[in-house]
Design an enzyme around this catalytic site. Structure first.
Site: not given
Length: 274
Positions: A73, A159, A208, A217, A220
């Site tokens: 993360c 992703h 997410e 994110c 992301g």
């Protein structure tokens, strides 16, 4: 249990110090802490632990709001760096940290921004994981007769990136969950909706896995820039505007690590009786 509430561009976290207090975090407990009505409330629970990997100073674990543990993360990594620095667990400005996806390097900048070396993006389908015969910049995904084109990238977590004309009208809440659980993504997937403003600036919304749409994110944003670069649309340095604020992502190209820079803020400290 002592905790610290933090956020990175509105992507919010409950951070737990597992170095100075003994903690045993289960999926059920993580989900309870993340519950915004019956717990503390957050997108993810972050656990700071003693190092496990050689050459690292700490270990970093991440639990989504539904209790599932994930590999990485980016916004959380910046908060992790701010937490261990401000809590006096380290006085280093360069902090090597282990994760389930491997080591990362966190840098506390003089202007209080945090830069995270997110490592080299993984593009081979089996490493994402994504079911496909070979690496390609774009894949076609079938959704019950409807087809969408997307990129598949791992930044330590999987992703999917879709290009859209406008993030304001993008079907984030309807298409996001369908792609998240598509069988070609065996570990589920985070879904980014990317609008290219110009080669140095994009807008992004992210659905997410295990959390739903969040205000920001970090992984992301990294994945979106990697996808956009592979499509030939973006420069090596890109400002990524998310609903919660802006991150700066730098990726020179194939075989090189992605650098992410942005803020991290402490909101409050507290205790919860379990």
């Amino acid at each position: 249990m002592r905790f610290t509430k933090m956020h990175g561009l509105g992507n919010d976290f409950v951070v737990l110090d597992g170095v100075r207090q003994t903690l045993s975090i289960t999926p059920a407990l993580a989900a309870r802490l993340a519950d915004r009505r019956f717990g503390i409330g957050c997108d993810q629970v972050l656990l700071v632990e003693a190092p496990r990997l050689p050459g690292t100073d700490f270990h970093y674990r991440i639990f989504n709001a539904d209790g599932s543990e994930v590999e990485q993360c980016g916004n959380g990594a910046r908060c992790f760096a701010r937490f261990v620095h401000d809590a006096g667990l380290t006085d280093k400005t360069e902090i090597p940290v282990g994760t389930a996806a491997g080591p990362i390097l966190l840098r506390v900048q003089p202007d209080e921004q945090i830069t995270v070396d997110m490592g080299v993006p993984r593009l081979v389908p089996a490493q994402i994981p994504f079911l496909a015969d070979a690496d390609a910049p774009t894949y076609t995904l079938d959704l019950d007769g409807e087809t969408v084109e997307l990129a598949a990238v791992s930044m330590g977590n999987p992703h999917a990136v879709l290009r859209v004309d406008s993030v304001d009208s993008a079907p984030v809440t309807s298409l996001g969950p369908r792609i998240e659980r598509h069988p070609r993504f065996p570990n589920r997937v985070n879904v980014g909706f990317l609008q290219v403003q110009d080669p140095g600036h994009v807008r992004l919304r992210v659905w997410e896995r295990g959390a739903g749409e969040t205000l920001a994110c970090g992984t992301g944003a990294c994945a979106a820039v990697v996808a956009g670069r592979r499509w030939g649309l973006l420069d090596a340095r890109v400002a990524v505007s998310l609903p919660g604020g802006t991150l700066v992502i730098q990726w020179p190209g194939a075989g090189q690590p992605v650098q992410m820079t942005g803020p991290a803020a402490r909101v409050f400290d507290g205790e919860i009786d379990l």
